[in-house]
Design an enzyme around this catalytic site. Structure first.
Site, PDB file in Angstrom:
ATOM      1  N   ASP A  33       0.864  -1.191   0.000  1.00 29.28           N
ATOM      2  CA  ASP A  33       0.000   0.000   0.000  1.00 29.28           C
ATOM      3  C   ASP A  33       0.896   1.234   0.000  1.00 29.28           C
ATOM      4  O   ASP A  33       1.961   1.216   0.611  1.00 29.28           O
ATOM      5  CB  ASP A  33      -0.901   0.000   1.259  1.00 29.28           C
ATOM      6  CG  ASP A  33      -2.176   0.788   1.056  1.00 29.28           C
ATOM      7  OD1 ASP A  33      -2.083   2.006   0.832  1.00 29.28           O
ATOM      8  OD2 ASP A  33      -3.266   0.195   1.115  1.00 29.28           O
ATOM      9  N   THR A  37      -4.665   6.625   0.710  1.00 28.19           N
ATOM     10  CA  THR A  37      -6.016   6.568   1.296  1.00 28.19           C
ATOM     11  C   THR A  37      -6.133   5.415   2.300  1.00 28.19           C
ATOM     12  O   THR A  37      -7.105   5.349   3.038  1.00 28.19           O
ATOM     13  CB  THR A  37      -7.114   6.414   0.217  1.00 28.19           C
ATOM     14  OG1 THR A  37      -6.836   5.242  -0.555  1.00 28.19           O
ATOM     15  CG2 THR A  37      -7.171   7.624  -0.691  1.00 28.19           C
ATOM     16  N   LYS A  93      -3.854   6.892 -12.574  1.00 25.87           N
ATOM     17  CA  LYS A  93      -2.592   6.156 -12.708  1.00 25.87           C
ATOM     18  C   LYS A  93      -2.650   4.767 -12.081  1.00 25.87           C
ATOM     19  O   LYS A  93      -2.117   3.805 -12.642  1.00 25.87           O
ATOM     20  CB  LYS A  93      -1.443   6.964 -12.069  1.00 25.87           C
ATOM     21  CG  LYS A  93      -0.964   8.112 -12.959  1.00 25.87           C
ATOM     22  CD  LYS A  93       0.039   9.005 -12.273  1.00 25.87           C
ATOM     23  CE  LYS A  93       1.383   8.330 -12.101  1.00 25.87           C
ATOM     24  NZ  LYS A  93       2.357   9.234 -11.450  1.00 25.87           N
ATOM     25  N   GLY A 104       2.191  -7.329 -15.396  1.00 30.05           N
ATOM     26  CA  GLY A 104       3.562  -7.721 -15.749  1.00 30.05           C
ATOM     27  C   GLY A 104       4.172  -8.623 -14.688  1.00 30.05           C
ATOM     28  O   GLY A 104       4.830  -9.623 -14.994  1.00 30.05           O
ATOM     29  N   TYR A 147     -12.151   7.739 -12.345  1.00 27.65           N
ATOM     30  CA  TYR A 147     -12.246   6.399 -11.746  1.00 27.65           C
ATOM     31  C   TYR A 147     -12.861   5.424 -12.760  1.00 27.65           C
ATOM     32  O   TYR A 147     -12.313   4.361 -13.039  1.00 27.65           O
ATOM     33  CB  TYR A 147     -13.119   6.482 -10.504  1.00 27.65           C
ATOM     34  CG  TYR A 147     -13.274   5.200  -9.722  1.00 27.65           C
ATOM     35  CD1 TYR A 147     -12.178   4.615  -9.092  1.00 27.65           C
ATOM     36  CD2 TYR A 147     -14.519   4.596  -9.574  1.00 27.65           C
ATOM     37  CE1 TYR A 147     -12.322   3.453  -8.338  1.00 27.65           C
ATOM     38  CE2 TYR A 147     -14.673   3.442  -8.813  1.00 27.65           C
ATOM     39  CZ  TYR A 147     -13.574   2.874  -8.193  1.00 27.65           C
ATOM     40  OH  TYR A 147     -13.724   1.735  -7.447  1.00 27.65           O
ATOM     41  N   LYS A 151     -10.960   2.246 -14.526  1.00 25.63           N
ATOM     42  CA  LYS A 151     -11.421   0.878 -14.283  1.00 25.63           C
ATOM     43  C   LYS A 151     -11.821   0.192 -15.586  1.00 25.63           C
ATOM     44  O   LYS A 151     -11.636  -1.016 -15.754  1.00 25.63           O
ATOM     45  CB  LYS A 151     -12.583   0.882 -13.294  1.00 25.63           C
ATOM     46  CG  LYS A 151     -12.179   1.266 -11.879  1.00 25.63           C
ATOM     47  CD  LYS A 151     -11.309   0.186 -11.254  1.00 25.63           C
ATOM     48  CE  LYS A 151     -10.934   0.481  -9.817  1.00 25.63           C
ATOM     49  NZ  LYS A 151     -10.097  -0.560  -9.207  1.00 25.63           N
ATOM     50  N   TYR A 161      -4.052  -9.045 -21.626  1.00 22.20           N
ATOM     51  CA  TYR A 161      -3.015  -9.938 -21.072  1.00 22.20           C
ATOM     52  C   TYR A 161      -3.498 -11.387 -21.073  1.00 22.20           C
ATOM     53  O   TYR A 161      -2.728 -12.316 -21.306  1.00 22.20           O
ATOM     54  CB  TYR A 161      -2.615  -9.501 -19.655  1.00 22.20           C
ATOM     55  CG  TYR A 161      -1.383  -8.634 -19.647  1.00 22.20           C
ATOM     56  CD1 TYR A 161      -1.439  -7.308 -20.087  1.00 22.20           C
ATOM     57  CD2 TYR A 161      -0.153  -9.124 -19.213  1.00 22.20           C
ATOM     58  CE1 TYR A 161      -0.315  -6.508 -20.100  1.00 22.20           C
ATOM     59  CE2 TYR A 161       0.983  -8.322 -19.213  1.00 22.20           C
ATOM     60  CZ  TYR A 161       0.895  -7.016 -19.666  1.00 22.20           C
ATOM     61  OH  TYR A 161       2.020  -6.230 -19.679  1.00 22.20           O
ATOM     62  N   THR A 177     -20.104  -1.653  -1.164  1.00 25.53           N
ATOM     63  CA  THR A 177     -19.805  -2.572  -0.066  1.00 25.53           C
ATOM     64  C   THR A 177     -19.511  -1.755   1.183  1.00 25.53           C
ATOM     65  O   THR A 177     -18.957  -0.660   1.093  1.00 25.53           O
ATOM     66  CB  THR A 177     -18.602  -3.452  -0.452  1.00 25.53           C
ATOM     67  OG1 THR A 177     -18.960  -4.188  -1.636  1.00 25.53           O
ATOM     68  CG2 THR A 177     -18.233  -4.438   0.637  1.00 25.53           C
TER      69      THR A 177
END
Ligand code: UDP
Length: 329
Positions: A33, A37, A93, A104, A147, A151, A161, A177
């Site tokens: 992390d 946030t 980002k 990766g 956002y 996403k 991928y 949630t």
């Protein structure tokens, strides 16, 4: 040898509950992390354990983890409308560059990766309830666009991928949630209403409160995510609770739950606030044999207990300046 799982966003609300679950399932958990946030207090109870390690790292830069990794769960991202306004570039980002780095890493380590996507990919939906086959209605340049589009890009690069590199991928579309460890002041409706009730403030309903949400208790969410990771299904799956309620009715439920006499006051609806949201979880029921078990009254009671145990200092620090200095318990 324990299986090793990397969880990004581990100090956040969902990330920390995932760490608890994977430790309980006997995994070695590598938590990561950048703490923009997230909050270390959500995971400090794990720090003594030998099967837990923490990296303070921003996944938008190259991610290096020594040793093997069997599973990756990418949960690093700001996730509330206030955060998108405060840190829009980081939000873009982490969903794009961060996801690329983790894909990766998954390829390098031959790990299975689960990506935390969101009901926000459906935008302000014109189809109700939302099925995975719905393409959505997103304003790319609105405040939530940073956002939503990050996403959506995240889903695209994950499927690329999967198809191009044969990577073993999972995509969860997570609906609203709630539960313990949500940030009190992130602007989300549940901590906002509970915090207001505890401080003796009026409850702020945005718009006329006719917009709907469907709230999933965190233990149910984590269980759905765990089952999805262990399944062999590669396309996006909605994980949420289909029990839908209007925000006005929900505010009234909170007043009953907290036994406060607060009034409801109305404020303008934020831009692009979705008018209705309810997951269609037929797919999750079919392929994961999963559905939520915790009722809203049970989940909200646990959540309220968590917030009412916060210190007065935590309860009162914040963007909330005009409150009555009064805590109801
Ligand atoms: N909301 C509200 N009062 C508040 C905070 C939020 O009426 O103090 C509304 C908000 O406009 C939205 C709903 O509650 O319609 C859920 O907001 P939240 O930010 O929790 O989640 P999201 O909009 O991302 O689903």
């Amino acid at each position: 040898m324990k299986k090793r799982v990397l969880i990004t966003g581990a100090a956040g609300f969902l990330g920390s509950h995932l760490c608890d679950r994977f430790l309980a399932e006997g995994f070695h958990v590598i938590a990561m992390d950048n703490l923009i946030t997230g909050d270390l207090k959500n995971i400090e109870h794990m720090f003594e354990r030998e099967d837990f390690q923490f990296y303070h790292h921003d996944v938008t830069t190259f991610v290096h983890v020594p040793g093997t990794i069997d599973y990756i769960l990418h949960f690093a991202s700001p996730a509330s409308p206030i955060d998108y306004l405060k840190i829009p570039i980081q939000t873009l980002k982490v969903g794009s560059l961060g996801t690329h780095n983790l894909l990766g890493l998954a390829k390098e380590k031959n790990a299975r990766i689960l990506i935390a996507s969101t009901s926000e990919v459906y935008g302000d939906p014109l189809v109700h309830p939302q099925k995975e086959t719905y393409y959505g209605n997103v304003n790319t340049i609105g405040p939530r666009g940073v956002y939503d589009e990050a996403k959506r890009f995240q889903e695209s690069i994950t499927m690329a991928y999967h198809r191009f590199h044969g990577l073993d991928t999972r995509i969860a579309r997570i609906f609203n949630t709630y539960g313990p460890r949500m940030r009190l002041n992130d602007g989300r409706v549940i901590p906002a209403f509970i915090g207001q009730a505890l401080r003796g403030e009026d409850l702020t309903v945005f718009g006329d409160g006719s917009q709907t949400r469907s709230f999933c208790y965190v233990d149910d969410q984590v269980d759905g995510l765990y089952k999805l990771l262990m399944s062999d299904y590669q396309l996006p799956v909605n994980i949420g609770n289909p029990n839908e309620i209007s925000i006005l009715d929900f505010a009234q439920e909170i007043i009953k739950l907290t036994q406060s006499n607060q009034k409801i006051i109305f404020k303008p609806l934020p831009k692009d606030d979705p008018m209705q949201r309810q997951p269609d979880i037929t797919l999750a029921r079919d392929i994961l044999d999963w559905e939520p078990r915790v009722s809203r009254s049970e989940g909200m009671k646990k959540t309220y207990d968590y917030f009412s145990n916060l210190s007065e200092e935590e309860l009162f620090k914040s963007e909330h300046k005009n409150f009555e200095k009064h805590i109801r318990k």
